[in-house]
Scaffold this active site. Structure first.
Site, PDB file in Angstrom:
ATOM      1  N   SER A 127      52.343  41.036  43.848  1.00 14.82           N
ATOM      2  CA  SER A 127      51.658  42.038  44.661  1.00 14.82           C
ATOM      3  C   SER A 127      52.707  42.833  45.410  1.00 14.82           C
ATOM      4  O   SER A 127      53.836  42.346  45.607  1.00 14.82           O
ATOM      5  CB  SER A 127      50.725  41.346  45.660  1.00 14.82           C
ATOM      6  OG  SER A 127      50.312  42.223  46.680  1.00 14.82           O
ATOM      7  N   TYR A 140      49.058  35.693  53.002  1.00 11.88           N
ATOM      8  CA  TYR A 140      49.070  36.158  51.613  1.00 11.88           C
ATOM      9  C   TYR A 140      50.475  36.611  51.219  1.00 11.88           C
ATOM     10  O   TYR A 140      50.985  36.246  50.148  1.00 11.88           O
ATOM     11  CB  TYR A 140      48.074  37.305  51.446  1.00 11.88           C
ATOM     12  CG  TYR A 140      47.976  37.840  50.038  1.00 11.88           C
ATOM     13  CD1 TYR A 140      47.281  37.133  49.061  1.00 11.88           C
ATOM     14  CD2 TYR A 140      48.564  39.054  49.686  1.00 11.88           C
ATOM     15  CE1 TYR A 140      47.180  37.623  47.764  1.00 11.88           C
ATOM     16  CE2 TYR A 140      48.465  39.555  48.401  1.00 11.88           C
ATOM     17  CZ  TYR A 140      47.771  38.839  47.440  1.00 11.88           C
ATOM     18  OH  TYR A 140      47.680  39.325  46.159  1.00 11.88           O
TER      19      TYR A 140
END
Length: 225
Positions: A127, A140
């Site tokens: 990501s 995250y």
């Protein structure tokens, strides 16, 4: 015939990738978190084989019955829970670190003999948060920064065995996860504003098909907007 082990094939990027690989005649082994989910995946991808393990319990990957040879392992599964460090509880941290980092490490280790046999490729769908951590994204981003470290170490360790390791860093992509993120951010969601999952899947296909004389360690995919 090439064979690929994929996590996260139930939706988003993983689903598009699995369908495209199947359409071109490749063999698929799809990881499902339960027997019922395995049955759903088998019905969705005609001819695909399923194996059952819950990424929230990385030890469950031990003893998986995998093929003797794997041309790739694609880690496309993941979870997200936004929140400030002041607000995120231990459970949120543990879930994201476990599913997004520990489970890919454990599954890759189990699959390494088969990857070495085929001189295969490991693709980790990371990501943009794996490169930069923004407010509310600490847990995250930490899991995805760790995933980058895993990839970098693994790439060097496995080079002598002919195993290639590539990381894809997609920006915001129009998936169910992105819709959840928008809800947590209190923003309206329009899938048309973000990268199509098929674009990221096409990037992964390119990585799988790179000729054997090269490795693409990292590739970033960003929305135009």
């Amino acid at each position: 015939m090439t064979t690929h082990l994929i996590t996260g094939a139930g939706s988003g990027i993983g689903a598009v990738l699995a369908q495209r690989l199947l359409e071109r005649g490749d063999d698929l082994v799809l990881l499902a978190r339960s027997a019922s989910r395995a049955a759903e995946l088998a019905a969705s991808y005609d001819g695909a084989r399923t194996v059952v393990a819950d990424l929230a319990d990385p030890a469950s990957v031990e003893g998986l019955d995998l093929p003797a040879s794997l041309d790739s392992v694609v880690h496309a599964a993941g979870v997200v829970e936004l929140g400030a460090v002041a607000d995120l509880g231990v459970a949120s941290w543990l879930e994201q670190l476990t599913v997004n980092l520990v489970a890919p490490a454990a599954l890759t280790r189990v699959a390494l003999p088969a990857l070495r046999a085929a001189r295969g490729t490991v693709v980790l769908v990371n990501s943009g948060a794996g490169l930069t951590a923004h407010p509310q994204w600490s847990a995250y981003a930490a899991s995805k920064h760790g995933l980058k470290a895993l990839a970098d170490s693994l790439r060097t360790e496995e080079a002598e065995h002919g195993v290639r390791v590539s990381t894809v860093y997609p920006g915001r992509t129009a998936t169910a996860m992105q819709e959840k993120v928008h809800a947590q951010e209190g923003k309206d969601y329009d899938a048309a504003d973000w990268i199509d999952p098929g674009t990221v899947a096409a990037t992964i296909l390119h990585l799988l098909d790179v000729p054997r004389d090269a490795t693409v360690p990292d590739i970033t995919v960003r929305p135009n907007a």
